[in-house]
Scaffold this motif. Structure first.
Motif, PDB file in Angstrom:
ATOM      1  N   GLU A 375       0.829  -1.209   0.000  1.00 16.28           N
ATOM      2  CA  GLU A 375       0.000   0.000   0.000  1.00 16.28           C
ATOM      3  C   GLU A 375       0.860   1.254   0.000  1.00 16.28           C
ATOM      4  OE1 GLU A 375      -3.267   0.369  -0.526  1.00 16.28           O
ATOM      5  OE2 GLU A 375      -3.072  -1.771  -0.988  1.00 16.28           O
ATOM      6  N   GLU A 376       1.963   1.228   0.730  1.00 14.74           N
ATOM      7  CA  GLU A 376       2.863   2.383   0.758  1.00 14.74           C
ATOM      8  C   GLU A 376       3.565   2.553  -0.584  1.00 14.74           C
ATOM      9  OE1 GLU A 376       3.858   2.263   5.554  1.00 14.74           O
ATOM     10  OE2 GLU A 376       5.069   1.106   4.140  1.00 14.74           O
ATOM     11  N   ILE A 377       3.904   1.457  -1.234  1.00 14.20           N
ATOM     12  CA  ILE A 377       4.480   1.548  -2.578  1.00 14.20           C
ATOM     13  C   ILE A 377       3.492   2.195  -3.537  1.00 14.20           C
ATOM     14  CG2 ILE A 377       5.262   0.200  -4.568  1.00 14.20           C
ATOM     15  CD1 ILE A 377       6.424  -1.830  -2.568  1.00 14.20           C
ATOM     16  N   LYS A 378       2.240   1.767  -3.474  1.00 12.55           N
ATOM     17  CA  LYS A 378       1.213   2.356  -4.344  1.00 12.55           C
ATOM     18  C   LYS A 378       1.024   3.837  -4.048  1.00 12.55           C
ATOM     19  CE  LYS A 378      -1.303  -2.021  -4.849  1.00 12.55           C
ATOM     20  NZ  LYS A 378      -2.521  -2.768  -4.471  1.00 12.55           N
ATOM     21  N   GLU A 379       1.020   4.188  -2.773  1.00 19.26           N
ATOM     22  CA  GLU A 379       0.869   5.593  -2.376  1.00 19.26           C
ATOM     23  C   GLU A 379       2.010   6.436  -2.939  1.00 19.26           C
ATOM     24  OE1 GLU A 379       1.370   8.280   1.706  1.00 19.26           O
ATOM     25  OE2 GLU A 379       1.047   6.121   1.875  1.00 19.26           O
ATOM     26  N   GLY A 380       3.236   5.961  -2.762  1.00 23.91           N
ATOM     27  CA  GLY A 380       4.394   6.719  -3.231  1.00 23.91           C
ATOM     28  C   GLY A 380       4.463   6.825  -4.738  1.00 23.91           C
ATOM     29  N   CYS A 381       4.163   5.732  -5.422  1.00 20.66           N
ATOM     30  CA  CYS A 381       4.200   5.760  -6.889  1.00 20.66           C
ATOM     31  C   CYS A 381       3.136   6.699  -7.451  1.00 20.66           C
ATOM     32  CB  CYS A 381       4.022   4.354  -7.443  1.00 20.66           C
ATOM     33  SG  CYS A 381       5.465   3.292  -7.202  1.00 20.66           S
ATOM     34  N   SER A 382       2.002   6.772  -6.780  1.00 13.89           N
ATOM     35  CA  SER A 382       0.956   7.699  -7.210  1.00 13.89           C
ATOM     36  C   SER A 382       1.442   9.142  -7.116  1.00 13.89           C
ATOM     37  CB  SER A 382      -0.301   7.494  -6.351  1.00 13.89           C
ATOM     38  OG  SER A 382      -1.295   8.436  -6.704  1.00 13.89           O
ATOM     39  N   ILE A 383       2.134   9.464  -6.043  1.00 10.65           N
ATOM     40  CA  ILE A 383       2.691  10.818  -5.886  1.00 10.65           C
ATOM     41  C   ILE A 383       3.741  11.089  -6.957  1.00 10.65           C
ATOM     42  CG2 ILE A 383       4.059  12.309  -4.369  1.00 10.65           C
ATOM     43  CD1 ILE A 383       2.734  10.867  -1.984  1.00 10.65           C
ATOM     44  N   LEU A 384       4.604  10.110  -7.189  1.00 14.25           N
ATOM     45  CA  LEU A 384       5.659  10.285  -8.192  1.00 14.25           C
ATOM     46  C   LEU A 384       5.062  10.483  -9.582  1.00 14.25           C
ATOM     47  CD1 LEU A 384       8.528  10.289  -9.254  1.00 14.25           C
ATOM     48  CD2 LEU A 384       8.596   7.792  -8.966  1.00 14.25           C
TER      49      LEU A 384
END
Length: 395
Positions: A375-384
């Protein structure tokens, strides 16, 4: 605090990020305004288990209640250091079974270079262009980036360079060579992996001419590539392994490992061939032991490869030309350093920490804790991706 930071603390660049850190937990860092930042850098690959991992913290606290520094390195048997070196040996291929604990990766590199000269009786050292092994004088001498070291010359003599993955250059390794030092995956150069059995061919050449192969695992080591050490992905066993960063769970540490026959040479002719006051510090060693146990006793390394797949699946964007690296040692490559800079700053504003690589300006570093969740990977990739979209509209 920012003013005092700039006034009283020596800086490494003209424009440090200067975030005022309040606390950190798991995959997040919080500033003094209690804004949280998802950490995709992990202290430049150092915080393997994230921030404030309970097992690492408990190990530190337990050791503090017993004893801290009691004697210079190598004189007293101290439980955390002994147990760490023993467990490390059990998780390394033969004959890599004896470890010298130091305080940082660059100090480990210094020790390894000295050991190569001590074992062989030769002086020539060979490194790679765009290599980085630390910033003390010996380590800087084998750094393959002239712009960063020119002003500090003269450095140690008899150092030559080859190009990573260039098989023709392997012939430059001769009977005059004491050691060849390489990263298993080139870090500062852009997370470049060896190709066509390059590391194996280097080892074969070293064996033929009597030189030692030194592999730098300061960034790839301790599970970041899905194996305990990066070299294990490439069918080679080096003579000396350098490590640091991720081995301490966020604490300052380094080490170099070789077979006992080599390591024992540092104790005589001359005595005290390599010494350090604080190497093997019991509190640091306790943190290392807890970190190594967590990495080896869980499925974190296997998870790392699954998390790599998720990053590669999510980070698809016209501005990203490729994703380099392995496991959770990844770099998103873009067209220019200007794009890199703008994306990193935009992401920090949006609550995502990214960073640069030393020599490759077109790379965006992605080296999160091994413990980061999907979930944190998805959150960060969305921001990127959002930041990339904003930059794309301006081009």
């Amino acid at each position: 605090m920012k003013e005092d930071f700039l006034k009283y603390q020596a800086q490494t660049s003209p424009y440090p990020l200067a975030m005022e850190v309040s606390y950190a937990k798991g995959s997040y860092i919080y500033d003094n305004n209690d804004k949280k930042y998802l950490d995709f850098v992990a202290g430049v690959s150092a915080c393997s288990l994230g921030h404030q991992h309970p097992k690492v913290n408990q190990a530190i606290k337990d050791q503090l209640d017993k004893y801290s520094h009691v004697m210079v390195y190598g004189e007293y048997a101290q439980h955390p250091a002994v147990e760490f070196c023993k467990l490390l040996a059990q998780n390394m291929p033969e004959p890599l079974n004896k470890t010298y604990l130091v305080n940082s990766g660059t100090e480990a590199a210094e020790g390894a270079l000295k050991l190569a000269r001590r074992v062989t009786g030769r002086s020539q050292l060979i490194s790679c262009y765009n290599a980085y092994h630390g910033n003390t004088m010996g380590s800087m001498s084998v750094m393959g980036f002239e712009e960063r070291k020119q002003i500090f010359r003269p450095l140690i003599p008899d150092v030559d360079f080859i190009t990573f993955n260039n098989e023709e250059d392997i012939q430059k390794i001769t009977t005059k060579t004491a050691g060849v030092i390489l990263e298993s995956i080139q870090g500062g150069a852009g997370f470049i992996q060896p190709e066509n059995g390059f590391l194996t061919k280097i080892k074969q050449r070293c064996e033929k001419v009597g030189a030692l192969m030194i592999i730098d695992e300061i960034q790839p080591g301790f599970g970041r590539t899905g194996k305990m050490f990066g070299f294990e992905n490439y069918d080679v066993v080096p003579d000396i392994v350098i490590m640091g960063k991720g081995m301490g769970g966020g604490m300052p540490v380094g080490a170099f490992t070789a077979k006992a026959e080599y390591m024992d040479l540092l104790s005589h002719d001359p005595k005290l061939g390599h010494i350090t006051t604080f190497g093997g510090h019991p509190v640091i060693a306790a943190a290392c032991l807890a970190t190594l146990r967590e990495i080896t006793e869980t499925d974190l390394m296997a998870q790392t490869l699954e998390k790599e797949k998720l990053f590669r699946q999510l980070l698809v964007h016209p501005l990203i030309k490729e994703i380099r690296g392995k496991g959770l040692m990844l770099a998103a490559m873009v067209e220019s350093p200007e794009i890199t800079n703008e994306v990193i700053f935009k992401c920090q504003d949006k609550g995502l920490i990214l960073f640069w690589l030393l020599f490759e300006g077109k790379a965006i570093r992605i080296t999160p804790p091994l413990t980061i969740s999907e979930e944190e990977i998805k959150e960060g990739c969305s921001i990127l991706l959002e930041a990339l979209d904003e930059v794309s509209k301006k081009l």
